[in-house]
Design a protein around this motif. Sequence first.
Motif, mmCIF file in Angstrom:
data_model
loop_
_atom_site.group_PDB
_atom_site.id
_atom_site.type_symbol
_atom_site.label_atom_id
_atom_site.label_comp_id
_atom_site.label_asym_id
_atom_site.label_seq_id
_atom_site.Cartn_x
_atom_site.Cartn_y
_atom_site.Cartn_z
ATOM 1 N N GLU A 1 0.439 -1.121 -0.094
ATOM 2 C CA GLU A 1 0.210 -0.203 -0.036
ATOM 3 C C GLU A 1 1.007 1.142 0.202
ATOM 4 O O GLU A 1 2.017 1.765 0.448
ATOM 5 N N GLY A 2 0.277 2.194 -1.017
ATOM 6 C CA GLY A 2 1.328 3.881 -1.227
ATOM 7 C C GLY A 2 2.121 3.475 -2.118
ATOM 8 O O GLY A 2 3.274 4.885 -1.991
ATOM 9 N N GLY A 3 3.257 1.823 -2.675
ATOM 10 C CA GLY A 3 4.002 2.428 -3.099
ATOM 11 C C GLY A 3 3.938 2.485 -4.507
ATOM 12 O O GLY A 3 2.918 3.438 -4.705
ATOM 13 N N MET A 4 4.221 2.230 -5.487
ATOM 14 C CA MET A 4 4.306 2.225 -6.674
ATOM 15 C C MET A 4 3.216 1.746 -7.557
ATOM 16 O O MET A 4 2.602 2.370 -8.407
ATOM 17 N N LYS A 5 2.576 0.385 -7.009
ATOM 18 C CA LYS A 5 0.936 -0.109 -7.818
ATOM 19 C C LYS A 5 0.622 -0.469 -6.622
ATOM 20 O O LYS A 5 0.550 -0.296 -5.717
ATOM 21 N N THR A 6 -1.540 -0.059 -7.430
ATOM 22 C CA THR A 6 -1.981 -0.779 -5.697
ATOM 23 C C THR A 6 -2.476 -2.000 -5.598
ATOM 24 O O THR A 6 -2.512 -2.394 -6.588
ATOM 25 N N PRO A 7 -1.931 -2.511 -4.934
ATOM 26 C CA PRO A 7 -2.029 -3.762 -4.608
ATOM 27 C C PRO A 7 -3.946 -4.477 -4.234
ATOM 28 O O PRO A 7 -4.809 -3.904 -3.588
ATOM 29 N N VAL A 8 -4.036 -5.762 -5.242
ATOM 30 C CA VAL A 8 -5.353 -6.274 -4.878
ATOM 31 C C VAL A 8 -5.389 -7.622 -4.497
ATOM 32 O O VAL A 8 -4.664 -8.309 -4.713
ATOM 33 N N ALA A 9 -5.962 -7.752 -3.300
ATOM 34 C CA ALA A 9 -5.663 -9.809 -2.344
ATOM 35 C C ALA A 9 -7.068 -10.093 -3.527
ATOM 36 O O ALA A 9 -7.700 -9.918 -3.220
ATOM 37 N N ALA A 10 -6.446 -11.500 -3.532
ATOM 38 C CA ALA A 10 -7.684 -12.340 -4.131
ATOM 39 C C ALA A 10 -7.166 -14.381 -3.453
ATOM 40 O O ALA A 10 -6.189 -13.614 -2.989
ATOM 41 N N GLY A 11 -8.226 -14.414 -4.620
ATOM 42 C CA GLY A 11 -7.908 -15.589 -4.241
ATOM 43 C C GLY A 11 -9.211 -16.060 -3.243
ATOM 44 O O GLY A 11 -9.870 -15.784 -2.179
ATOM 45 N N ASN A 12 -7.857 -17.499 -2.579
ATOM 46 C CA ASN A 12 -8.998 -17.885 -1.274
ATOM 47 C C ASN A 12 -9.157 -17.118 -0.077
ATOM 48 O O ASN A 12 -9.932 -16.875 0.732
ATOM 49 N N ILE A 13 -8.075 -15.815 -0.520
ATOM 50 C CA ILE A 13 -8.622 -14.710 0.949
ATOM 51 C C ILE A 13 -9.456 -13.654 0.232
ATOM 52 O O ILE A 13 -10.314 -13.431 1.572
ATOM 53 N N GLY A 14 -10.003 -14.000 -0.541
ATOM 54 C CA GLY A 14 -11.654 -13.314 -0.336
ATOM 55 C C GLY A 14 -11.941 -13.119 -2.569
ATOM 56 O O GLY A 14 -12.592 -14.266 -2.009
ATOM 57 N N GLU A 15 -12.074 -12.290 -2.809
ATOM 58 C CA GLU A 15 -12.649 -12.092 -4.282
ATOM 59 C C GLU A 15 -11.711 -13.494 -4.636
ATOM 60 O O GLU A 15 -10.897 -13.477 -4.986
ATOM 61 N N VAL A 16 -12.504 -13.477 -5.469
ATOM 62 C CA VAL A 16 -12.554 -14.647 -7.002
ATOM 63 C C VAL A 16 -10.897 -13.880 -7.645
ATOM 64 O O VAL A 16 -11.157 -12.596 -8.484
#
Length: 455
Positions: free
Chosen positions: A134-149
């Motif tokens: 977060e706050g870095g060069m690119k915006t992170p998106v967590a996905a897979g088993n952790i949340g959204e498909v």
Amino acid sequence: MKMADYQGKEVLVLGLAKSGTEAARILLDLGAVVTVNDQTPYEENQAAKELEKLGATVVCGSHPDSLVHGDLDLMIKNPGIPYRHSLIQKAMRLSIPVVTEIELAWQIAPCDMIGITGSNGKTTTTTMTAKMLEGGMKTPVAAGNIGEVASKEAYRATSEHVLVVELSSFQLQGTRHFNPHIAVFLNLVEAHLDYHGTMEEYASAKSRLFLNQSEEDFLIYNLDDVEVSRLTVDAKSRCIPFSTSSAPKGGSFLQNGMIYILGEPLMRVEDFALPGEYNLSNALAAATAAVLAGANREQVRRVMMTFSGVRHRLQYVDTIGDVTYYNNSKATNVPATVKALEAFGNRKMILIAGGLDRKLSFQGLKDPMNQTAKAVITYGETAEQLAMTAKEAGVPTILSAETLQEAVEQSRAISEPGDIVLLSPACASWDQFKTFEERGECFIEAVRKIKEETP
């Protein structure tokens, strides 16, 4: 096959749930001719009805053999459906590609992907990695088993994102060309043999994480895990080790009370927020991936100093009368429970364990039980086996309960100020619960009830 290649292709989506439903939506939007097949009857299947409105052919309640034929271009299966399923077997005989939606996610993603797998610690590591970015060069998106498909997030991502994807062996087995730019391999212990059949097949599925990587990609691997190190020795990618017991050159490690990431000092070990060496191991992996993906080192440090954990993973629940309760419902195998028992040093604890009987040995729990458990309360299908292990370990107090709620009540009766009550089942949850999350929530609710009844 790239995004444009789906136009006019015949695709069968076998099993809906979240991943199948999202895959079908995306494929329809990309112009594919989609048939969805799900066991749930049409009358009860809201997802199937919605996909039908979008143009899919829907077959519910059974799995007709005619759905797989010579003109079929691709099958996307739900990860949980075993490969012995008759339609999958027929597709394989006809040389029709059979994949999971993770393959689709990688194909359509317009951005880099970090893929994270291991028998234990995936969700914690994925969460930490995303927060560090977060706050870095690119915006992170967590996905897979952790949340959204994953395919849903990949389809709406842009080149300004980075996908951080938690990957199970079920998902990875159904990949063909999948190739994350950064791969993280945390650990490997015996698990899911009811699905994979043998440890070799399970390991092979996990290894698909880095199978297609090249020298332009990164593989972050656990040097302390013998099996992981063996499996990664022939990887074509740039291999970066992490370790809590040695100081590999150019890797990430602990030395003289300091945490080093990619060979550079980051912070003091004593400032790390979570208990247990295994959490430190996960953090080393997460920080290495995040820094390689462009994270700011100050943000990485901040996350490591403040991260409070993930629900159901050694989650602090409450302290009542100086007795502390931890929910580690995600510990569905012996090594995960061993790590939890070791996380609190010499503090004595009351362990609550039990669940689905997968005919596995609990002998690995004997030494840590002997060293840390003042009492063990067992429940579920494995109650008798775990009680025997506790007896062999010399645990002073061994109790058995019919249910988890009863086990928590029993822990209340024998706990003393300074004790830890730890739910760490060492078993899957499916004998009494639908998911480990439901089991964890049951524990949290039982603790809440104790607090309400405590003067």
